[in-house]
Scaffold this active site. Structure first.
Site, mmCIF file in Angstrom:
data_model
loop_
_atom_site.group_PDB
_atom_site.id
_atom_site.type_symbol
_atom_site.label_atom_id
_atom_site.label_comp_id
_atom_site.label_asym_id
_atom_site.label_seq_id
_atom_site.Cartn_x
_atom_site.Cartn_y
_atom_site.Cartn_z
ATOM 1 N N MET A 14 -14.928 -14.648 -2.858
ATOM 2 C CA MET A 14 -13.866 -14.181 -1.964
ATOM 3 C C MET A 14 -14.381 -14.014 -0.532
ATOM 4 O O MET A 14 -13.667 -14.296 0.426
ATOM 5 C CB MET A 14 -13.249 -12.890 -2.496
ATOM 6 C CG MET A 14 -12.448 -13.156 -3.762
ATOM 7 S SD MET A 14 -11.470 -11.757 -4.329
ATOM 8 C CE MET A 14 -10.302 -11.546 -3.004
ATOM 9 N N GLY A 73 -18.717 -3.779 -2.374
ATOM 10 C CA GLY A 73 -18.065 -3.993 -3.674
ATOM 11 C C GLY A 73 -18.777 -3.301 -4.828
ATOM 12 O O GLY A 73 -18.929 -3.885 -5.903
ATOM 13 N N SER A 102 -15.212 3.358 1.994
ATOM 14 C CA SER A 102 -14.758 1.993 2.257
ATOM 15 C C SER A 102 -13.769 1.996 3.426
ATOM 16 O O SER A 102 -13.838 1.145 4.324
ATOM 17 C CB SER A 102 -14.096 1.434 0.991
ATOM 18 O OG SER A 102 -13.659 0.129 1.214
ATOM 19 N N HIS A 125 0.841 -1.205 0.000
ATOM 20 C CA HIS A 125 0.000 0.000 0.000
ATOM 21 C C HIS A 125 0.876 1.255 0.000
ATOM 22 O O HIS A 125 0.359 2.363 0.091
ATOM 23 C CB HIS A 125 -0.838 0.062 1.285
ATOM 24 C CG HIS A 125 -1.905 -0.993 1.397
ATOM 25 N ND1 HIS A 125 -2.818 -1.242 0.407
ATOM 26 C CD2 HIS A 125 -2.219 -1.841 2.415
ATOM 27 C CE1 HIS A 125 -3.645 -2.201 0.816
ATOM 28 N NE2 HIS A 125 -3.300 -2.583 2.008
ATOM 29 N N ARG A 149 -8.710 3.967 -7.211
ATOM 30 C CA ARG A 149 -10.174 3.923 -7.110
ATOM 31 C C ARG A 149 -10.631 5.355 -6.868
ATOM 32 O O ARG A 149 -9.850 6.162 -6.330
ATOM 33 C CB ARG A 149 -10.568 3.039 -5.912
ATOM 34 C CG ARG A 149 -12.055 2.811 -5.764
ATOM 35 C CD ARG A 149 -12.361 1.961 -4.539
ATOM 36 N NE ARG A 149 -13.752 1.532 -4.545
ATOM 37 C CZ ARG A 149 -14.319 0.823 -3.582
ATOM 38 N NH1 ARG A 149 -13.613 0.443 -2.534
ATOM 39 N NH2 ARG A 149 -15.586 0.474 -3.667
#
Ligand code: A3P
Length: 313
Positions: free
Chosen positions: A252, A271, A158, A128, A150
């Site tokens: 997932m 998501g 998020s 990250h 994103r």
């Protein structure tokens, strides 16, 4: 820097460190916050011990940009391309478990870098970190790197849910408090806009490919094909379809639930694209727009993020 200035800046950092660590699960190291649950200063101090290989598959993404999703895509594509049989697959998995390699470069104990040398190629390396904190050998060896972004509003929402769910922030912290911290870089890995500004310098590098969460959501097949081509994974149409199935949010989430229910709940949430409207006030939205316009909108990477489509009503 003079010794006096150095000690003053260290003192300031220490003060900030005390403020943050005492009230939540974060700690400050070298000017950035990190989650204490997975990171420790000893590992961050020797990040440059990591030795990259030219054939490493590197994934870089700011927190909450969909890094787990894309990492799983890379794992599936690499496995399909390597044509490993079941036994080889099992051995590779066992090796990872035996060596206790934490999923992200900056996570875990300092001895991990030595253990990582025992992993067979092609290794999938995730981080990250902002470019100037990424281990030097990655830029020297120049393995292929996929850099994920994103839209900054969905990323914030998020990040807030994740931070609450994983108790990275105090339970009384509201969305308004979090938004203020996010926009001012007082969250783990710093200000998201800084990542955009820094990565923009690498936009024309041949070994660096950029993609976005939104692009992958919109046309996953095409996104996977582009990724496979970039990393020279030799995969079939069928491999791409299998990868899509294995990396669906449901698949997932189910797999994550088997390992750690609490983490899975925070990691595999809605998501979707556009969840920012559930929390952003008009004022916060305008503040984000203003900051993006001022710092990132004019850059090539900023344009790639299609801010007007994904961040405006
Ligand atoms: P939301 O919280 O908006 O739902 P990261 O992996 O970098 O921590 O990012 C987490 C975000 O990616 C979460 O976003 C999560 O739901 C989303 N995500 C995780 N797996 C996904 C998948 N298979 N498909 C789509 N989105 C996924």
């Amino acid at each position: 820097m003079a010794a006096k200035e150095l000690s003053e800046s260290q003192e300031k950092k220490q003060e900030e460190l005390e403020k943050t660590t005492s009230k939540d699960g974060l700690f400050l190291y070298d000017g950035s916050l990190y989650p204490a649950i997975v990171c420790c200063p000893e590992t961050l101090k020797i990040l440059d011990m990591f030795k990259a290989r030219r054939d490493d598959v590197v994934l870089v993404g700011y927190a909450k940009t969909g890094t787990h999703w894309v990492a799983q895509m890379l794992t599936e594509l690499e496995a399909a391309s390597g044509k490993y049989d079941e036994e080889e697959m099992k051995q590779r998995q066992q090796k990872l478990e035996e060596l206790k390699i934490d999923p992200f470069l900056e996570f875990g104990d300092p001895e991990k870098f030595e253990r990582m040398e025992k992993l067979p190629s092609r290794r999938i390396i995730k981080t990250h970190l902002i470019p100037h904190k990424i281990p030097r050998s990655i830029f020297e060896q120049k393995p292929k790197m996929l850099v994920l972004f994103r839209n900054p509003k969905d990323t914030a929402v998020s990040y807030y849910h994740f931070s609450k769910g994983m108790k990275l922030i105090p339970s009384e912290q509201t969305w308004d408090d979090f938004f203020s911290d996010y926009i001012n870089g007082k969250v783990c890995y710093g200000a998201y806009l800084d990542h955009i500004i820094e990565w923009n310098k690498y936009i024309d590098y041949e070994n660096v490919m950029f993609t976005t969460y939104e692009e992958l959501k919109e046309n996953t097949t095409l996104g996977l094909k582009k990724i496979a081509e970039f990393f020279e994974f030799s995969v079939t149409e069928q491999d791409i379809q299998t990868t899509i199935e294995k990396t669906s949010l449901k698949a997932m989430k189910d797999k994550g639930n088997e390992i750690n229910r609490v983490a899975a709940k925070s990691l595999f949430r809605k998501g979707i694209v556009g969840d920012w409207t559930s929390l952003f006030t008009e004022e916060q939205s305008k503040e984000m727009d203003r900051r993006f316009e001022e710092h990132a909108a004019g850059t090539k990477l900023g344009k790639m993020l299609k801010y007007d489509i994904y961040c405006k009503n």
